[in-house]
Design a protein around this motif. Structure first.
Motif, PDB file in Angstrom:
ATOM      1  N   THR A  35      -7.223   5.609  -0.592  1.00 56.06           N
ATOM      2  CA  THR A  35      -6.346   4.508  -0.971  1.00 56.06           C
ATOM      3  C   THR A  35      -5.738   3.933   0.297  1.00 56.06           C
ATOM      4  O   THR A  35      -5.216   4.682   1.121  1.00 56.06           O
ATOM      5  CB  THR A  35      -5.218   5.007  -1.896  1.00 56.06           C
ATOM      6  OG1 THR A  35      -5.825   5.623  -3.041  1.00 56.06           O
ATOM      7  CG2 THR A  35      -4.332   3.868  -2.343  1.00 56.06           C
ATOM      8  N   PRO A  36      -5.810   2.623   0.494  1.00 57.38           N
ATOM      9  CA  PRO A  36      -5.213   2.038   1.693  1.00 57.38           C
ATOM     10  C   PRO A  36      -3.722   2.371   1.777  1.00 57.38           C
ATOM     11  O   PRO A  36      -3.005   2.333   0.765  1.00 57.38           O
ATOM     12  CB  PRO A  36      -5.420   0.534   1.500  1.00 57.38           C
ATOM     13  CG  PRO A  36      -6.574   0.432   0.546  1.00 57.38           C
ATOM     14  CD  PRO A  36      -6.448   1.626  -0.356  1.00 57.38           C
ATOM     15  N   PRO A  38      -1.120   0.730   2.775  1.00 63.29           N
ATOM     16  CA  PRO A  38      -0.166  -0.243   2.222  1.00 63.29           C
ATOM     17  C   PRO A  38      -0.009  -0.153   0.706  1.00 63.29           C
ATOM     18  O   PRO A  38       1.028  -0.523   0.165  1.00 63.29           O
ATOM     19  CB  PRO A  38      -0.755  -1.594   2.624  1.00 63.29           C
ATOM     20  CG  PRO A  38      -1.571  -1.302   3.837  1.00 63.29           C
ATOM     21  CD  PRO A  38      -2.143   0.071   3.599  1.00 63.29           C
ATOM     22  N   ASP A  39      -1.039   0.352   0.014  1.00 66.14           N
ATOM     23  CA  ASP A  39      -0.948   0.460  -1.439  1.00 66.14           C
ATOM     24  C   ASP A  39      -0.046   1.598  -1.901  1.00 66.14           C
ATOM     25  O   ASP A  39       0.491   1.552  -3.006  1.00 66.14           O
ATOM     26  CB  ASP A  39      -2.335   0.664  -2.052  1.00 66.14           C
ATOM     27  CG  ASP A  39      -3.208  -0.565  -1.941  1.00 66.14           C
ATOM     28  OD1 ASP A  39      -2.709  -1.628  -1.486  1.00 66.14           O
ATOM     29  OD2 ASP A  39      -4.401  -0.476  -2.300  1.00 66.14           O
ATOM     30  N   LEU A  40       0.103   2.640  -1.094  1.00 65.96           N
ATOM     31  CA  LEU A  40       0.880   3.810  -1.518  1.00 65.96           C
ATOM     32  C   LEU A  40       2.105   4.103  -0.675  1.00 65.96           C
ATOM     33  O   LEU A  40       3.021   4.781  -1.139  1.00 65.96           O
ATOM     34  CB  LEU A  40      -0.007   5.071  -1.518  1.00 65.96           C
ATOM     35  CG  LEU A  40      -1.069   5.162  -2.592  1.00 65.96           C
ATOM     36  CD1 LEU A  40      -1.844   6.467  -2.464  1.00 65.96           C
ATOM     37  CD2 LEU A  40      -0.441   5.073  -3.980  1.00 65.96           C
TER      38      LEU A  40
END
Length: 94
Positions: A35-36, A38-40
């Motif tokens: 998961t990138p 910035p997403d988490l």
């Protein structure tokens, strides 16, 4: 933040080791598992962000510090440039 339980199915979509396209070696892959950040990252306390970026810096520094007499397997054969090694490797499996 990459998940260790996922197998990589990344596919090379394009590669140029002649430096004719962008003036440097380059490769484009379909995706990298995980998961990138910035997403988490926003779900974690801001106080933890520093440790995350420190770890990323340590990993990057370790990769950039790796040196050897050539590019390729430790036991050889090797190539003077990374791009030459990649092309040689691709010819061996083609």
């Amino acid at each position: 933040m990459a998940r260790a339980d996922r197998r990589s199915d990344a596919t090379v979509l394009a590669a140029d080791f002649t430096r004719a396209v962008i003036g440097r070696d380059g490769m484009i892959q379909s995706f990298l598992p995980g998961t990138p950040a910035p997403d988490l990252l926003g779900f974690y306390l801001k106080e933890t962000h520093g440790a995350f970026f420190r770890q990323m810096g340590e990993i990057t520094a370790a990769v950039h510090a790796a040196t050897g007499p050539w590019f390729g397997p430790v036991t050889g054969p090797g190539n003077a440039r990374w791009s030459e090694f990649v092309v040689t490797s691709l010819h061996l499996i083609a």
